[in-house]
Design a protein around this motif. Structure first.
Motif, PDB file in Angstrom:
ATOM      1  N   ARG A 201       0.828  -1.213   0.000  1.00  0.00           N
ATOM      2  CA  ARG A 201       0.000   0.000   0.000  1.00  0.00           C
ATOM      3  C   ARG A 201       0.863   1.264   0.000  1.00  0.00           C
ATOM      4  NH1 ARG A 201      -5.315  -0.286   1.120  1.00  0.00           N
ATOM      5  NH2 ARG A 201      -5.267   1.762   2.089  1.00  0.00           N
TER       6      ARG A 201
ATOM      7  N   PHE B  39      -1.464   4.386  -1.376  1.00  0.00           N
ATOM      8  CA  PHE B  39      -2.720   4.486  -0.616  1.00  0.00           C
ATOM      9  C   PHE B  39      -2.439   5.002   0.783  1.00  0.00           C
ATOM     10  CE2 PHE B  39      -3.825   0.647  -3.357  1.00  0.00           C
ATOM     11  CZ  PHE B  39      -4.264   1.460  -4.379  1.00  0.00           C
TER      12      PHE B  39
ATOM     13  N   ALA C 281      -1.395   8.455  -5.052  1.00  0.00           N
ATOM     14  CA  ALA C 281      -1.481   7.194  -5.795  1.00  0.00           C
ATOM     15  C   ALA C 281      -1.719   7.391  -7.283  1.00  0.00           C
ATOM     16  CB  ALA C 281      -2.592   6.328  -5.198  1.00  0.00           C
ATOM     17  N   HIS C 282      -2.593   8.365  -7.643  1.00  0.00           N
ATOM     18  CA  HIS C 282      -2.980   8.434  -9.048  1.00  0.00           C
ATOM     19  C   HIS C 282      -1.877   8.970  -9.946  1.00  0.00           C
ATOM     20  CE1 HIS C 282      -4.059  12.525  -7.697  1.00  0.00           C
ATOM     21  NE2 HIS C 282      -3.956  12.887  -8.957  1.00  0.00           N
TER      22      HIS C 282
ATOM     23  N   VAL D 164       2.433   2.885 -11.061  1.00  0.00           N
ATOM     24  CA  VAL D 164       2.188   1.499 -10.646  1.00  0.00           C
ATOM     25  C   VAL D 164       0.686   1.251 -10.661  1.00  0.00           C
ATOM     26  CG1 VAL D 164       4.204   1.473  -9.143  1.00  0.00           C
ATOM     27  CG2 VAL D 164       2.002   2.081  -8.196  1.00  0.00           C
ATOM     28  N   HIS D 165       0.291   0.027 -10.946  1.00  0.00           N
ATOM     29  CA  HIS D 165      -1.115  -0.345 -10.866  1.00  0.00           C
ATOM     30  C   HIS D 165      -1.240  -1.568  -9.975  1.00  0.00           C
ATOM     31  CE1 HIS D 165      -2.124   2.740 -13.521  1.00  0.00           C
ATOM     32  NE2 HIS D 165      -2.040   2.103 -14.683  1.00  0.00           N
ATOM     33  N   THR D 166      -2.426  -1.724  -9.395  1.00  0.00           N
ATOM     34  CA  THR D 166      -2.636  -2.768  -8.401  1.00  0.00           C
ATOM     35  C   THR D 166      -3.723  -3.742  -8.832  1.00  0.00           C
ATOM     36  OG1 THR D 166      -2.056  -1.169  -6.682  1.00  0.00           O
ATOM     37  CG2 THR D 166      -3.157  -3.176  -5.956  1.00  0.00           C
TER      38      THR D 166
ATOM     39  N   PHE E 296      -6.253  -5.925  -6.910  1.00  0.00           N
ATOM     40  CA  PHE E 296      -6.715  -5.983  -5.526  1.00  0.00           C
ATOM     41  C   PHE E 296      -7.171  -7.389  -5.152  1.00  0.00           C
ATOM     42  CE2 PHE E 296      -6.928  -1.610  -6.649  1.00  0.00           C
ATOM     43  CZ  PHE E 296      -6.665  -0.911  -5.483  1.00  0.00           C
TER      44      PHE E 296
ATOM     45  N   PHE F 149     -10.713   1.978 -18.270  1.00  0.00           N
ATOM     46  CA  PHE F 149     -10.701   3.074 -17.287  1.00  0.00           C
ATOM     47  C   PHE F 149      -9.359   3.814 -17.189  1.00  0.00           C
ATOM     48  CE2 PHE F 149     -10.334   4.901 -13.070  1.00  0.00           C
ATOM     49  CZ  PHE F 149     -11.550   5.539 -12.893  1.00  0.00           C
ATOM     50  N   PRO F 150      -8.241   3.090 -17.044  1.00  0.00           N
ATOM     51  CA  PRO F 150      -6.957   3.813 -16.926  1.00  0.00           C
ATOM     52  C   PRO F 150      -6.644   4.648 -18.162  1.00  0.00           C
ATOM     53  CG  PRO F 150      -6.700   1.494 -16.349  1.00  0.00           C
ATOM     54  CD  PRO F 150      -8.057   1.635 -16.944  1.00  0.00           C
TER      55      PRO F 150
ATOM     56  N   ARG G 106      -7.144  -4.912 -16.496  1.00  0.00           N
ATOM     57  CA  ARG G 106      -7.299  -3.498 -16.196  1.00  0.00           C
ATOM     58  C   ARG G 106      -6.005  -2.907 -15.643  1.00  0.00           C
ATOM     59  NH1 ARG G 106     -11.523  -1.590 -11.608  1.00  0.00           N
ATOM     60  NH2 ARG G 106      -9.928  -2.604 -10.353  1.00  0.00           N
ATOM     61  N   ALA G 107      -5.290  -3.709 -14.833  1.00  0.00           N
ATOM     62  CA  ALA G 107      -4.058  -3.203 -14.237  1.00  0.00           C
ATOM     63  C   ALA G 107      -2.905  -3.201 -15.245  1.00  0.00           C
ATOM     64  CB  ALA G 107      -3.693  -4.042 -13.016  1.00  0.00           C
TER      65      ALA G 107
END
Lengths: 364, 285
Positions: A58, A63, A83-84, A88-90, A92, A109-110, A157-158
């Motif tokens: 995190r 985050f 974070a934005h 890096v992408h996560t 979850f 979305f990204p 998505r990530a």
């Protein structure tokens, strides 16, 4: 294990933690952690719940912000960057797919938030969905997918925006065993193919061993050992590591003497030679560790042996797991391949061999 | 078979009290009002049995249309303001208040324990020329002389928002709390700033609550009469005080009943629109 790790010109660091500490009110989740994750490696944070592995992830994702210390991603200090804005992408643990969007919109979305044109956006989102074999589900809503399918969409998505680092927070935890095994292999293959750095969090040591290039084993907010899977398994730094990774026989022993590169100990009612100078003084009470599969009843290989009575046999299919009660009362588990030989009878006394290089000593 | 019938009987018996209550105190009076709206009356205001559509024809006159517009505009303003103020309040309680959340929700509820008219009368005192607000403003030097706040549209809106704000906060709060915070983290993680994450993730997911809030504020706002009279001076006639006037002052019960049915129709229409919008929002999931 990636061969590149052994090369003299090491890949450059992509994530660096320098003296990072994280405190929540009275609780310190992470203490003074130094960690370097290299470009393109599959790095795993392993440990029991509450060890700080998710906190570390995190902090890298942004985050949470560190109470102290510095976090660098690709050489840039991101300690105070939200974070934005981090590359890096996560993925979850519960996938966190947006329930009000279709699968395709989720994956796009990204790209949408980066104001990438509609045509390119949809093309790239479709390509990412194809990568995880979810192309035919583009128009569905997340609620219409199974857990495994949601997992794949979350991965797409990530990955769609090609992050420098992909963070995975126990992504396989909710899947059943068979699916989990499949996804492990697929994730590993995908990581090799894309060359993206993966930082993977898990409490499952088998998962960590089978997928990772390097593993940081954590305990109460600290890294206990950072090593390759084989290093962690074969050369545990202490009794905690030996016990956490795989199955280990922990046998109480007493050091008798130190003879050059060999330590002589008394254990299981006999004397044994242990490779290496472990720095214990004569008379010290120690723990002697040996893996069940390294215990053998073939005396040709070893000068160390001890007698025990077979107390229990467990049939695992490929293996037999035999529990021996030694003359001093200690328990030794021996794991043997199911070669089709006759299984010894319960209550039978047998001599077990321990190669001196397979034995390790830890302070008590 | 026998067991099934017994269960049916049990269910029926358990439902009976509430059904009876609804029938007796809501459905029956409604039927009476409905019947009155088609009735005739004598010059002294007594209701005469009969059937006529004249009561409704009277409503298409300009005067009544203006009343309708007044009511509609007041309800629309109230709804808009309540949503605008209520959403941030609900958001704060749901996501930022932490352990103080139950206490804050309770604070929103406490005024309901006090009679509505008393609470509005308190605003008359507060907003009056010698009221606390004027005194404070004069004392702090913002104004030289007390200003006349009572009897203005502003005062009416203050009272309306005060009265209906909880109706907006609660449904929005109820829609926000179940939203998984990780969805917002995911939004940030994937590159959306706080404003964009709100616009693309949080707001769409809380829309059912916003719609419910709009309904809960709009429908009762259409029927108010005390607040505009007490705080706004009753200058603009709205449906609520029109009904009161028709029944009590003009003794024109049939037309009053027709206006009531009209108001009921608008409320019904509001609920219908809400249901349709809700279905569309739910279909997004």
């Amino acid at each position: 294990m990636s061969p590149s790790l052994e090369e003299p010109s090491r890949p450059k660091a992509v994530v660096e933690l320098k003296g990072v500490e994280k405190r929540f009110a009275a609780f310190t989740a992470l203490r003074r952690m130094d960690l370097t994750i290299r470009e393109g490696e599959f790095f795993t944070l392993l440990g029991p719940s509450g060890c700080g592995k998710t906190t570390t992830l995190r902090l890298i994702a942004g985050f949470d912000l560190p109470s102290e210390g510095q976090i660098l991603i690709a050489g840039q200090d991101v300690s105070n960057i939200p974070a934005h804005l981090r590359p890096v992408h996560t993925v979850f643990q519960n996938y966190a797919l947006f329930p009000h969007m279709t699968v395709l919109d989720n994956v796009a979305f990204p790209l949408t938030v980066r104001r990438i044109g509609r045509a390119e956006r949809l093309e790239r989102a479709r390509a990412a969905l194809d990568l995880v074999q979810m192309g035919s589900f583009a128009a569905r809503k997340p609620s219409q997918l199974s857990g495994g399918q949601q997992q794949r969409v979350a991965l797409a998505r990530a990955l769609v925006n090609e992050p420098r680092v992909l963070l995975l927070d126990e992504p396989l935890g909710a899947l059943d065993l068979k699916l989990r095994k499949e996804m492990q292999a697929e994730l590993k293959a995908m990581q090799r193919r894309l060359g993206i750095t993966f930082v993977f969090v898990t409490h499952d040591q088998e998962e960590a061993l089978s997928m990772s290039d390097r593993i940081a084993l954590m305990k109460s907010g600290e890294i206990v050992q950072l090593d390759t899977p084989t290093g962690l398994y074969d050369r545990p730094a202490n009794a905690y590591v030996a016990d956490f990774i795989g199955e280990t026989n922990m046998i109480p022993a007493r050091v008798i003497s130190q003879e050059g590169d060999v330590t002589l100990v008394e254990a299981m009612g006999t004397r044994l030679r242990v490779s290496g100078n472990h720095g214990h003084v004569a008379g010290a009470e120690v723990q002697m560790a040996i893996r069940p599969e390294r215990v053998s009843d073939d005396m040709r290989e070893t000068e160390n042996s001890a007698e025990g009575v077979l107390a229990d046999v467990e049939f695992i299919g490929t293996d037999l797991r035999m529990v021996y009660r030694m003359t001093d009362g200690s328990r030794v588990v021996m794991r043997q391949q199911n070669s089709g030989r006759a299984v010894p009878q319960l209550g039978e006394t047998r001599r077990l061999g321990f190669r001196q290089q397979d034995l390790r000593l830890f302070g008590r | 078979m026998r067991r099934e019938r017994r269960e049916q009987l049990q269910t029926g018996l358990m439902l009976a009290p509430s059904v009876l209550l609804l029938a007796l105190f809501i459905l029956l009076p409604l039927c009476v009002v409905f019947a009155y709206s088609f009735a005739l009356r004598d010059p002294y205001g007594a209701v005469l049995p009969g059937f006529t559509l004249d009561n409704y024809r009277e409503l298409v006159q300009g005067v009544y249309l203006r009343v309708l517009m007044n009511s509609f505009s007041l309800a629309a303003w109230t709804t808009g303001l309540c949503l605008l103020i209520g959403y941030p309040v609900a958001y704060f309680i749901a996501f930022k208040a932490g352990r103080a959340a139950p206490a804050l929700l309770l604070l929103l509820l406490i005024p309901f324990w006090i009679n509505f008219l008393i609470r509005i009368s308190a605003w008359v005192v507060l907003l009056g020329r010698g009221g606390l607000i004027n005194k404070a403003l004069v004392f702090s030097g913002v104004i030289d002389e007390p200003i006349g706040m009572l009897g203005t549209v502003g005062a009416t809106l203050v009272g309306m928002v005060y009265a209906f704000l909880p109706m907006a906060v609660f449904p929005i709060y109820a829609a926000l709390t179940p939203i998984d915070r990780r969805l917002m983290e995911a939004g940030a993680d994937l590159g959306a700033g706080p404003a964009e994450t709100f616009a693309r993730v949080t707001l769409p997911l809380s829309l059912p609550g916003v719609l419910a809030a709009a309904l809960f504020v709009f429908v009762p706002s259409m029927g108010v009469f005390a607040i505009p009279v007490l705080l706004g001076g009753g200058k603009d006639i709205i449906l609520g005080n029109l009904i009161v006037q028709l029944f009590l002052e003009f003794r024109n019960i049939p037309v009053g009943a027709a206006v009531s049915i009209l108001l009921l129709g608008f409320s019904g229409l509001g609920i219908l629109l809400y249901m349709r919008a809700l279905r569309r929002v739910e279909a997004m999931k």
